[in-house]
Design an enzyme around this catalytic site. Structure first.
Site, PDB file in Angstrom:
ATOM      1  N   TRP A 322       0.350  -1.255  -0.318  1.00  0.00           N
ATOM      2  CA  TRP A 322       0.441  -0.314  -0.418  1.00  0.00           C
ATOM      3  C   TRP A 322       0.713   1.682  -0.201  1.00  0.00           C
ATOM      4  O   TRP A 322       0.612   2.128  -0.427  1.00  0.00           O
ATOM      5  CB  TRP A 322      -0.901   0.151   1.426  1.00  0.00           C
ATOM      6  CG  TRP A 322      -1.537   0.994   1.297  1.00  0.00           C
ATOM      7  CD1 TRP A 322      -3.141   1.336   0.782  1.00  0.00           C
ATOM      8  CD2 TRP A 322      -1.543   2.384   2.066  1.00  0.00           C
ATOM      9  NE1 TRP A 322      -3.498   2.518   1.008  1.00  0.00           N
ATOM     10  CE2 TRP A 322      -2.311   3.556   1.778  1.00  0.00           C
ATOM     11  CE3 TRP A 322      -0.255   2.961   3.041  1.00  0.00           C
ATOM     12  CZ2 TRP A 322      -2.257   5.055   3.013  1.00  0.00           C
ATOM     13  CZ3 TRP A 322      -0.650   4.617   2.991  1.00  0.00           C
ATOM     14  CH2 TRP A 322      -1.296   5.142   3.063  1.00  0.00           C
ATOM     15  N   HIS A 323       1.923   1.030   0.535  1.00  0.00           N
ATOM     16  CA  HIS A 323       2.743   2.229   1.054  1.00  0.00           C
ATOM     17  C   HIS A 323       3.028   2.923  -0.551  1.00  0.00           C
ATOM     18  O   HIS A 323       3.720   3.727  -1.429  1.00  0.00           O
ATOM     19  CB  HIS A 323       3.882   2.359   2.188  1.00  0.00           C
ATOM     20  CG  HIS A 323       3.442   2.380   3.017  1.00  0.00           C
ATOM     21  ND1 HIS A 323       3.062   1.096   3.930  1.00  0.00           N
ATOM     22  CD2 HIS A 323       3.496   3.121   4.191  1.00  0.00           C
ATOM     23  CE1 HIS A 323       2.406   2.191   4.826  1.00  0.00           C
ATOM     24  NE2 HIS A 323       2.456   2.756   5.450  1.00  0.00           N
ATOM     25  N   GLY A 324       3.716   2.144  -1.231  1.00  0.00           N
ATOM     26  CA  GLY A 324       4.740   2.040  -2.457  1.00  0.00           C
ATOM     27  C   GLY A 324       4.452   1.289  -3.835  1.00  0.00           C
ATOM     28  O   GLY A 324       4.891  -0.255  -2.661  1.00  0.00           O
ATOM     29  N   PHE A 470       2.512   8.785  -1.528  1.00  0.00           N
ATOM     30  CA  PHE A 470       1.227   7.483  -1.127  1.00  0.00           C
ATOM     31  C   PHE A 470       0.427   7.365  -1.559  1.00  0.00           C
ATOM     32  O   PHE A 470      -0.911   6.644  -1.209  1.00  0.00           O
ATOM     33  CB  PHE A 470       1.193   6.898   0.688  1.00  0.00           C
ATOM     34  CG  PHE A 470       3.177   6.095   1.051  1.00  0.00           C
ATOM     35  CD1 PHE A 470       4.078   6.503  -0.072  1.00  0.00           C
ATOM     36  CD2 PHE A 470       3.666   6.877   1.784  1.00  0.00           C
ATOM     37  CE1 PHE A 470       5.141   5.454  -0.139  1.00  0.00           C
ATOM     38  CE2 PHE A 470       5.050   6.641   2.532  1.00  0.00           C
ATOM     39  CZ  PHE A 470       5.830   6.370   2.020  1.00  0.00           C
TER      40      PHE A 470
END
Lengths: 470, 308
Positions: A322-324, A470
């Site tokens: 999800w972060h990257g 993000f």
């Protein structure tokens, strides 16, 4: 338009003045317009992506509620989730998959003709996508009535204080607040602005100061010794905490001025004595999102231990992703998943029998261990690639030498010390929620300290928040 | 409402007290990157004033110039800054001292180009904002909110607090002439025959900087001060870039006939500096040995120009 800019200050003053000047029935129009302008100040055309997400989930919510057929409800939910995730995939993940497939094809000597898509990632895409998804899921579960007012629903997704970096709100907490009439309240204004100032202090005095050293070291990590990398990693741990929690505090403070309470996203996470406690205090809105919409549907704790371990690992891999769209974030998530599995496994093997509170030494040992486990994971979060992350860890363990000296180190250590003292005080007294219980002289001194720290020590570069990417 | 007004007045009062106290402490500093170096340089009144970036500071030895020209010299070059610093410093300096005989202004390919980073760093002069229109104009060009921010007395010391406090206890050496020779040599195996690629290709000159140059040239013309622009060597300099820049500069200087130009580089003195890694600390800076050679050549050139 960043919170730590004068542009935003004027924007906020104008919006707030109009907000309290307008009758309640027009306020949603003002907030929605302000939110659109705020978002468009980054890349105007990307508001269309946001609009697409809003339209999809608005109608999905209505169809789910209006339909009496469970199968249709489910289809509406799946279509909504897939559509919104497809948007996220195209803008955030398509190049990652493309590059990895191309690398695999190259290794197997296959022809892979697809070129990379050069798209700029819309700011805060992951945040508002998740907020929008939580609405549809809650309507499907029957915990939330479908919102019939398109403008209010759009405002729920776009509400500018938390639009670009959360907290990821739940419809049950936020939607009803837009309907409640709010009168101007001097106490609320004071409390909101004080909390905003605290967030600004964390961002421009602590995070941006530490960033100067962290960036200098990590952007040329191959040239630096393990000693410098170790100090930079300690600094990064504080930097990312102050950068992100500073934003969250500002979001909460600004929203409080309007009388709209948004959830707490951080609760002094570095004072945790276990990884599970850390995740109950760090980015709370995201960890509870994953708990409610992924972990529990996978079976939660009510499954055999091996399955539970797998669920934990999957959830944290997803959280990293999800972060990257980068393997470094996947490893970061995987590492946290592994920590939690180990922690849970150890608890199974060695259950705590005594009910006595932990001794000071045991408490300190646990706190330090937890912090350093988190620190190791931060190396992957910050490094430019997996290879560099491993090289950094190796250097930090075995290759010590002269420290890269910069005068910013002294300031960094001082402001970090100051932050920790204030954080301990805030935690013990729950200061920002109980402002009125403190004498006016104390409150005023605290505010003046924060204000003039920002004026004298604040970095004047208007740097972006880390989590905007993000 | 009453509480609000009292709060605002209190903030203003604290700001003024902090600003006054820090101003008092700042004036006492004579070292440090927070601005003490400016205070120290402002106390010097040499015949030859050297201005410019780190390349001026580490390349031009005032002692060698004094030896050749029998005039006192001081190097007010500084690390991390360039033309704007020189102009702001000189505007403050000329209010305190009689005109110098010679101003040596070290310039580079990027000196007359608009550079946001250079502009941001001019906040080092915030304390002097009320003392010079040039300082005020340049600092206000940093951002549209700068005039508003500088209404605060304490904001003038933004980023300087620790430096001011630390430098209360550090005193500059009165004999210091501003020059600092660098130690070390560049590591180059001589295998590559290509010239260095540089990204800061010759960009158009910024009108604001040209206005400042004109102001300086006018001052020199009115006060019979010789204004000499100086260029020093870079390691393996890109010849096309150098030629384009010097052509542009020569064209510009046609408007200022009194301004002189000395170019001592790998292209003008290849027998001294070309492919001599042992004379350089890095690609932009000569080491102490290189700087001495450069200063001798510069002094000889000035000797000829000044007729000494």
């Amino acid at each position: 338009m960043l919170f730590n800019s004068f542009d935003f200050l004027f924007f906020f003053i104008i919006v707030t003045s109009l907000y309290f000047a307008l009758p309640h029935r027009f306020r949603w129009v003002l907030l929605l317009t302000a939110s659109c302008l705020f978002y468009m100040s980054f890349i105007p055309v990307y508001i269309l992506i946001l609009l697409a997400t809003i339209i999809i989930d608005y109608f999905a919510g209505k169809w789910i509620e209006d339909s009496s057929n469970p199968a249709r409800k489910k289809i509406s939910l799946i279509v909504s989730i897939l559509s919104v995730c497809a948007i996220l995939f195209v803008f955030k993940y398509v190049n990652f998959f493309n590059q990895n497939i191309a690398a695999l094809a190259h290794a197997l000597h296959w022809n892979y003709p697809l070129q990379a898509l050069y798209l700029i990632l819309p700011i805060g895409l992951s945040f508002h996508t998740f907020q929008s998804l939580s609405y549809v899921v809650e309507v499907y579960r029957g915990h939330q009535k479908a919102e019939r007012h398109f403008g209010i629903y759009a405002l729920y997704v776009m509400y500018f204080p938390q639009l670009v970096a959360g907290p990821i709100e739940r419809p049950q907490n936020l939607l009803h607040q837009f309907y409640e009439p709010k009168k101007f309240d001097g106490t609320r204004l004071r409390d909101g602005l004080s909390l905003t100032l605290w967030g600004l202090f964390k961002k421009v005095v602590v995070a941006d100061c530490l960033a100067l050293y962290v960036d200098a070291i990590y952007n040329a990590s191959t040239y630096h010794t393990g000693t410098s990398l170790l100090l930079a990693t300690y600094f990064f741990a504080i930097q990312i905490y102050c950068d992100f929690s500073g934003y969250s505090d500002m979001a909460r403070g600004l929203s409080r001025v309007y009388g709209i309470e948004i959830m707490r996203n951080f609760e002094t996470p570095y004072f945790s004595t276990s990884i599970s406690e850390f995740w109950s205090r760090w980015h709370i809105s995201l960890s509870t999102w994953f708990r409610d919409y992924i972990y529990i549907p996978l079976g939660g704790n009510r499954v055999p231990l091996s399955r539970n371990f797998l669920n934990l690992f999957v959830v944290f891999l997803l959280s990293g992703f999800w972060h990257g769209a980068n393997w470094t974030f996947v490893v970061w998530g995987g590492l946290h998943g592994t920590y939690l599995i180990a922690e849970r496994g150890l608890r199974q093997l060695m259950p705590r029998r005594s009910t006595r509170p932990m001794g000071v030494f045991a408490h300190a040992l646990k706190l330090v261990t937890t912090f350093h486990l988190v620190l190791i994971a931060w190396v992957f979060f910050r490094a430019e690639g997996i290879d560099k992350a491993f090289a950094t860890l190796w250097k930090m363990a075995f290759d010590h030498g002269p420290l890269f000296w910069d005068t910013v180190i002294v300031q960094g250590v001082l402001v970090t010390g100051c932050l920790l003292i204030l954080d301990i005080f805030n935690r013990r007294t729950d200061y920002w929620e109980n402002l009125s219980h403190f004498p006016i002289g104390f409150r005023l001194s605290y505010v003046l300290f924060l204000l003039f720290s920002v004026v004298l020590l604040g970095t004047d570069l208007g740097t972006q928040f880390i989590y905007f990417q993000f | 409402m009453k509480k609000f007004i009292v709060g605002v007045l209190l903030i203003i009062a604290v700001d003024q007290i902090l600003g006054f106290t820090l101003g008092f402490l700042y004036q006492r500093t004579t070292t440090g990157e927070g601005g003490g170096v400016i205070n120290f340089a402002l106390t010097k009144a040499p015949n030859i004033l050297i201005l410019g970036s780190s390349r001026a500071k580490h390349h031009i030895d005032p002692a060698i110039l004094s030896q050749y020209l029998s005039m006192s010299a001081f190097n007010a070059g500084i690390d991390g800054h360039d033309f704007l610093y020189a102009m702001m410093f000189f505007d403050l300096w000329q209010r305190l001292h009689p005109p110098p005989r010679v101003i040596l202004l070290h310039v580079d390919v990027a000196s007359f180009v608009k550079n946001e980073e250079e502009l941001q760093k001019t906040s080092i002069f915030s304390y002097y904002i009320d003392q010079s229109d040039v300082v005020k104009r340049i600092i206000f060009a940093r951002s549209r909110y700068e005039p508003l921010k500088l209404l605060s007395s304490s904001y003038r010391f933004n980023g300087k607090l620790l430096s001011i406090l630390k430098n209360q206890f550090v005193v500059a050496n009165e004999q210091d002439n501003g020059y600092l020779g660098l130690v070390g040599e560049i590591k180059w195996n001589g295998a590559s025959s290509h010239e260095a690629e540089r990204k800061d290709q010759v960009a158009p000159f910024w009108q604001e900087k040209l206005t400042l140059l004109k102001k300086l040239a006018d001052y020199c013309a009115q006060n019979a001060t010789r204004l000499v622009l100086v260029y020093s060597p870079r390691f393996r300099e890109n010849s096309l870039e150098h030629t384009t820049w010097t052509t542009n500069l020569s064209r510009l200087l046609m408007a200022y006939p009194a301004v002189e130009w000395i170019d001592i580089s790998e292209h003008t003195h290849p027998e001294v500096f070309a492919r001599r890694a042992d004379l350089y600390r890095d690609t932009s800076h000569l080491n102490r040995r290189g700087a001495e050679l450069f200063s001798h050549l510069l002094a000889k050139s000035l000797e000829g120009k000044l007729g000494r």
